[in-house]
Scaffold this active site. Structure first.
Site, PDB file in Angstrom:
ATOM      1  N   TYR A  53       6.122   3.948   9.470  1.00  0.00           N
ATOM      2  CA  TYR A  53       5.168   2.574   9.954  1.00  0.00           C
ATOM      3  C   TYR A  53       4.170   2.854   9.096  1.00  0.00           C
ATOM      4  O   TYR A  53       3.325   3.642   9.414  1.00  0.00           O
ATOM      5  CB  TYR A  53       5.012   2.509  11.398  1.00  0.00           C
ATOM      6  CG  TYR A  53       4.337   1.240  11.886  1.00  0.00           C
ATOM      7  CD1 TYR A  53       5.001   0.164  12.224  1.00  0.00           C
ATOM      8  CD2 TYR A  53       2.990   1.246  11.581  1.00  0.00           C
ATOM      9  CE1 TYR A  53       4.299  -1.179  12.623  1.00  0.00           C
ATOM     10  CE2 TYR A  53       2.555  -0.049  11.834  1.00  0.00           C
ATOM     11  CZ  TYR A  53       2.984  -1.009  12.334  1.00  0.00           C
ATOM     12  OH  TYR A  53       2.315  -2.250  12.918  1.00  0.00           O
ATOM     13  N   THR A  62      -0.078  12.145   6.247  1.00  0.00           N
ATOM     14  CA  THR A  62      -0.974  11.423   5.692  1.00  0.00           C
ATOM     15  C   THR A  62      -2.230  12.263   5.852  1.00  0.00           C
ATOM     16  O   THR A  62      -2.621  12.973   6.625  1.00  0.00           O
ATOM     17  CB  THR A  62      -0.916  10.101   6.252  1.00  0.00           C
ATOM     18  OG1 THR A  62      -2.126   9.478   5.906  1.00  0.00           O
ATOM     19  CG2 THR A  62      -1.047  10.123   7.830  1.00  0.00           C
ATOM     20  N   ASP A  63      -3.239  12.029   4.707  1.00  0.00           N
ATOM     21  CA  ASP A  63      -4.455  12.375   4.709  1.00  0.00           C
ATOM     22  C   ASP A  63      -5.158  11.751   6.077  1.00  0.00           C
ATOM     23  O   ASP A  63      -6.417  12.260   6.387  1.00  0.00           O
ATOM     24  CB  ASP A  63      -5.208  11.969   3.733  1.00  0.00           C
ATOM     25  CG  ASP A  63      -5.208  10.720   3.137  1.00  0.00           C
ATOM     26  OD1 ASP A  63      -4.095   9.728   3.820  1.00  0.00           O
ATOM     27  OD2 ASP A  63      -6.309  10.025   2.491  1.00  0.00           O
ATOM     28  N   GLY A  88      11.412   2.231   0.404  1.00  0.00           N
ATOM     29  CA  GLY A  88       9.964   2.496   0.248  1.00  0.00           C
ATOM     30  C   GLY A  88       9.494   3.045  -0.979  1.00  0.00           C
ATOM     31  O   GLY A  88      10.530   3.405  -1.774  1.00  0.00           O
ATOM     32  N   GLN A  89       8.381   3.048  -1.371  1.00  0.00           N
ATOM     33  CA  GLN A  89       7.927   3.645  -2.625  1.00  0.00           C
ATOM     34  C   GLN A  89       8.333   4.987  -2.715  1.00  0.00           C
ATOM     35  O   GLN A  89       8.994   5.583  -3.879  1.00  0.00           O
ATOM     36  CB  GLN A  89       6.425   3.644  -2.584  1.00  0.00           C
ATOM     37  CG  GLN A  89       5.562   2.352  -2.340  1.00  0.00           C
ATOM     38  CD  GLN A  89       4.159   2.570  -2.533  1.00  0.00           C
ATOM     39  OE1 GLN A  89       3.742   2.591  -3.750  1.00  0.00           O
ATOM     40  NE2 GLN A  89       3.532   2.687  -1.581  1.00  0.00           N
ATOM     41  N   TRP A 113      -2.832   7.953  -0.592  1.00  0.00           N
ATOM     42  CA  TRP A 113      -3.176   6.847  -1.788  1.00  0.00           C
ATOM     43  C   TRP A 113      -1.970   6.837  -2.489  1.00  0.00           C
ATOM     44  O   TRP A 113      -2.170   6.750  -3.767  1.00  0.00           O
ATOM     45  CB  TRP A 113      -4.529   7.097  -2.394  1.00  0.00           C
ATOM     46  CG  TRP A 113      -5.916   7.024  -1.724  1.00  0.00           C
ATOM     47  CD1 TRP A 113      -5.960   7.641  -0.175  1.00  0.00           C
ATOM     48  CD2 TRP A 113      -7.089   6.865  -2.054  1.00  0.00           C
ATOM     49  NE1 TRP A 113      -7.428   7.283  -0.007  1.00  0.00           N
ATOM     50  CE2 TRP A 113      -7.903   7.139  -0.944  1.00  0.00           C
ATOM     51  CE3 TRP A 113      -7.529   6.691  -3.446  1.00  0.00           C
ATOM     52  CZ2 TRP A 113      -9.390   6.867  -1.201  1.00  0.00           C
ATOM     53  CZ3 TRP A 113      -8.792   6.350  -3.513  1.00  0.00           C
ATOM     54  CH2 TRP A 113      -9.886   6.604  -2.534  1.00  0.00           C
ATOM     55  N   LYS A 166       1.232   9.769  13.159  1.00  0.00           N
ATOM     56  CA  LYS A 166       1.562  10.559  12.144  1.00  0.00           C
ATOM     57  C   LYS A 166       1.370  11.935  12.593  1.00  0.00           C
ATOM     58  O   LYS A 166       2.060  12.868  12.319  1.00  0.00           O
ATOM     59  CB  LYS A 166       1.019  10.165  10.943  1.00  0.00           C
ATOM     60  CG  LYS A 166       1.263   8.989  10.210  1.00  0.00           C
ATOM     61  CD  LYS A 166       2.769   8.689   9.877  1.00  0.00           C
ATOM     62  CE  LYS A 166       3.032   9.422   8.568  1.00  0.00           C
ATOM     63  NZ  LYS A 166       4.589   9.434   8.129  1.00  0.00           N
ATOM     64  N   TYR A 171      -2.563   4.555  13.350  1.00  0.00           N
ATOM     65  CA  TYR A 171      -1.513   5.104  12.347  1.00  0.00           C
ATOM     66  C   TYR A 171      -1.942   6.661  12.539  1.00  0.00           C
ATOM     67  O   TYR A 171      -0.724   7.293  12.202  1.00  0.00           O
ATOM     68  CB  TYR A 171      -1.981   4.486  11.017  1.00  0.00           C
ATOM     69  CG  TYR A 171      -1.283   5.118   9.690  1.00  0.00           C
ATOM     70  CD1 TYR A 171       0.277   5.023   9.526  1.00  0.00           C
ATOM     71  CD2 TYR A 171      -1.732   5.745   8.902  1.00  0.00           C
ATOM     72  CE1 TYR A 171       0.754   5.280   8.519  1.00  0.00           C
ATOM     73  CE2 TYR A 171      -1.162   5.990   7.779  1.00  0.00           C
ATOM     74  CZ  TYR A 171       0.094   5.974   7.519  1.00  0.00           C
ATOM     75  OH  TYR A 171       0.724   6.617   6.683  1.00  0.00           O
TER      76      TYR A 171
HETATM   77  N1  LIG Z   1       1.424   4.570   0.991  1.00  0.00           N
HETATM   78  C1  LIG Z   1       0.507   5.334   0.972  1.00  0.00           C
HETATM   79  O1  LIG Z   1      -0.548   5.079   0.699  1.00  0.00           O
HETATM   80  C2  LIG Z   1       0.630   6.778   2.060  1.00  0.00           C
HETATM   81  C3  LIG Z   1      -0.445   7.656   1.943  1.00  0.00           C
HETATM   82  C4  LIG Z   1      -0.187   8.787   2.828  1.00  0.00           C
HETATM   83  C5  LIG Z   1       0.940   8.906   3.514  1.00  0.00           C
HETATM   84  N2  LIG Z   1       1.917   8.320   3.216  1.00  0.00           N
HETATM   85  C6  LIG Z   1       3.371   8.403   3.810  1.00  0.00           C
HETATM   86  O2  LIG Z   1       4.243   8.682   2.773  1.00  0.00           O
HETATM   87  C7  LIG Z   1       5.386   8.434   3.266  1.00  0.00           C
HETATM   88  C8  LIG Z   1       5.943   7.355   2.240  1.00  0.00           C
HETATM   89  O3  LIG Z   1       5.117   6.186   2.304  1.00  0.00           O
HETATM   90  P1  LIG Z   1       5.657   4.808   1.312  1.00  0.00           P
HETATM   91  O4  LIG Z   1       4.461   4.487   0.666  1.00  0.00           O
HETATM   92  O5  LIG Z   1       6.716   5.174   0.689  1.00  0.00           O
HETATM   93  O6  LIG Z   1       5.853   3.878   2.542  1.00  0.00           O
HETATM   94  P2  LIG Z   1       6.402   2.388   2.388  1.00  0.00           P
HETATM   95  O7  LIG Z   1       6.532   2.029   0.908  1.00  0.00           O
HETATM   96  O8  LIG Z   1       5.701   1.498   3.465  1.00  0.00           O
HETATM   97  O9  LIG Z   1       8.024   2.543   3.030  1.00  0.00           O
HETATM   98  C9  LIG Z   1       8.195   2.815   4.301  1.00  0.00           C
HETATM   99  C10 LIG Z   1       9.770   2.891   4.480  1.00  0.00           C
HETATM  100  O10 LIG Z   1      10.036   3.010   5.987  1.00  0.00           O
HETATM  101  C11 LIG Z   1      11.007   2.114   6.177  1.00  0.00           C
HETATM  102  N3  LIG Z   1      10.837   1.508   7.503  1.00  0.00           N
HETATM  103  C12 LIG Z   1       9.799   1.147   8.319  1.00  0.00           C
HETATM  104  N4  LIG Z   1      10.123   0.992   9.521  1.00  0.00           N
HETATM  105  C13 LIG Z   1      11.468   1.113   9.796  1.00  0.00           C
HETATM  106  C14 LIG Z   1      12.467   1.141  10.573  1.00  0.00           C
HETATM  107  N5  LIG Z   1      11.840   0.753  11.908  1.00  0.00           N
HETATM  108  N6  LIG Z   1      13.576   1.730  10.498  1.00  0.00           N
HETATM  109  C15 LIG Z   1      14.002   2.296   9.320  1.00  0.00           C
HETATM  110  N7  LIG Z   1      13.092   2.160   8.263  1.00  0.00           N
HETATM  111  C16 LIG Z   1      11.950   1.751   8.605  1.00  0.00           C
HETATM  112  C17 LIG Z   1      11.066   1.047   5.294  1.00  0.00           C
HETATM  113  O11 LIG Z   1      11.923  -0.024   5.432  1.00  0.00           O
HETATM  114  P3  LIG Z   1      11.644  -1.546   4.914  1.00  0.00           P
HETATM  115  O12 LIG Z   1      11.759  -1.636   3.638  1.00  0.00           O
HETATM  116  O13 LIG Z   1      13.043  -1.939   5.639  1.00  0.00           O
HETATM  117  O14 LIG Z   1      10.592  -1.917   5.678  1.00  0.00           O
HETATM  118  C18 LIG Z   1      10.422   1.614   4.000  1.00  0.00           C
HETATM  119  O15 LIG Z   1      11.506   2.049   3.256  1.00  0.00           O
HETATM  120  C19 LIG Z   1       5.193   7.780   4.697  1.00  0.00           C
HETATM  121  O16 LIG Z   1       5.479   9.023   5.747  1.00  0.00           O
HETATM  122  C20 LIG Z   1       3.641   7.590   4.621  1.00  0.00           C
HETATM  123  O17 LIG Z   1       3.359   7.676   6.170  1.00  0.00           O
HETATM  124  C21 LIG Z   1       1.785   7.123   2.536  1.00  0.00           C
END
Ligand SMILES: NC(=O)c1ccc[n+]([C@@H]2O[C@H](COP(=O)([O-])OP(=O)(O)OC[C@H]3O[C@@H](n4cnc5c(N)ncnc54)[C@H](OP(=O)(O)O)[C@@H]3O)[C@@H](O)[C@H]2O)c1
Length: 292
Positions: A60, A100-101, A10-11, A150, A128, A124
């Site tokens: 997720y 998350t926010d 993931g990111q 974000w 969380k 969602y």
């Molecule tokens: N993105 C945002 O804007 C945002 C905002 C607030 C908080 N957050 C939080 O920040 C954290 C990181 O977010 P991110 O942006 O890096 O998310 P992301 O890019 O969507 O990455 C999610 C990761 O979780 C993995 N994943 C999903 N389902 C899975 C499963 N069943 N088993 C194993 N791995 C699984 C994905 O693997 P695959 O590549 O295999 O799918 C990916 O590596 C998360 O906790 C998110 O809730 C994100």
């Protein structure tokens, strides 16, 4: 210190694995190594690897789809961290749970402090929040819940990359102007996570975003301006402000999001010894990276 990083594709996971501090042995954990939808695999991972700390960056993250995949969202966002916490409670390790926010309803007009009351508006956010509660209850001072917002990076799908695509393929782009938050680069977030890892006495809820605030509309305008300056876009298209209500009418599958989800960063900055960098500066760094 042995650290496992879930969500390694993931990111945030990628940004963490690109910036491992010298005193840490970090191992990325992907879906094939541990399916977060299966709490048994989460427990087995802790028992087999016996890490000193887990950074649970896997989640997720499909906010709209979570409404129709509620069970899966809760398994990944609540049951998986609960299972990691149960394993670490026995082995003596720490857990950093990224959150998350969207645990907030956005009805407060000032930035949310870590102890502010949560009230998620969608599945969602609720999933969380359930994950946060599970880890805080089971691990007490060995749990950190780090909320962010974000998030974008040059990898994966995010608002910046969606805007670049729409701005290069459409004649105009409409963007929500009445939801306010703080854009956050995955790199700066990774830096804050590692700072928490390296401070064993830090625990409880932390808030981390880049400095400054913006509406999605402000963010889109900045993306266009900075992308044009770098030759990532070759023409400007009109960017039109649109109310969230109108957006919801056009895209009925979109779920409610908080209208104001700025996080109060003061106590976290102090605890982690970090100053924030303004989101616009980090956006430019990300666009430079995309360009190269
Ligand atoms: N993105 C945002 O804007 C945002 C905002 C607030 C908080 N957050 C939080 O920040 C954290 C990181 O977010 P991110 O942006 O890096 O998310 P992301 O890019 O969507 O990455 C999610 C990761 O979780 C993995 N994943 C999903 N389902 C899975 C499963 N069943 N088993 C194993 N791995 C699984 C994905 O693997 P695959 O590549 O295999 O799918 C990916 O590596 C998360 O906790 C998110 O809730 C994100």
């Amino acid at each position: 210190m042995k650290v496992l990083v879930t969500g390694s594709t993931g990111q945030l996971g990628r940004a963490l694995l690109e910036s491992i501090p010298a005193s840490v042995q970090a191992y990325g954990i992907d879906r094939a190594q541990c399916d977060l939808a299966d709490p048994e695999q989460c427990r087995a991972l802790v028992a087999a690897q016996r890490p000193d700390l887990i950074i649970n960056a896997g989640a997720y993250t499909q906010v709209d789809k979570a409404e129709i995949e509620r069970g899966l969202a809760f398994r990944i966002n609540a049951d998986a961290p609960a299972a990691f916490a149960a394993g670490l409670a026995q082995s003596g390790g720490r857990l950093i749970q990224v959150s998350t926010d969207f645990v907030f309803d956005g009805r407060q007009g000032v930035p949310y402090a870590p102890e502010a009351l949560s009230n998620p508006l969608n599945v969602y956010g609720a999933s969380k929040r359930a994950g946060e509660q599970a880890v805080l209850q089971q691990l007490n001072e060995r749990a950190v819940v780090l909320r962010t917002a974000w998030v974008y990076s040059s990898h994966g799908s995010n608002f910046v990359k969606t805007m670049l695509r729409l701005m290069s393929t459409r004649d105009k782009v409409s963007v929500v102007s009445d939801q306010i938050g703080a854009p956050t680069s995955a790199r700066s977030l990774a830096n804050a996570v590692w700072a928490a890892v390296l401070r064993p006495t830090v625990s409880g809820i932390l808030h981390w975003t880049d400095a400054g605030v913006a509406s999605w509309y402000d963010f889109a305008l900045a993306i266009q301006e900075d992308a044009l300056a770098r030759g990532l876009l070759d023409r400007a298209v009109p960017v039109l402000p649109i109310a969230a209500e109108e957006y919801a009418r056009q895209f009925p599958a979109s779920v409610p999001r908080p209208s104001f989800s700025v996080l109060d960063l003061r106590s976290t900055r102090e605890q982690l010894g970090l100053d924030g960098i303004h989101w616009r500066t980090n956006l430019r760094m990300m666009l430079d990276e995309l360009k190269s």
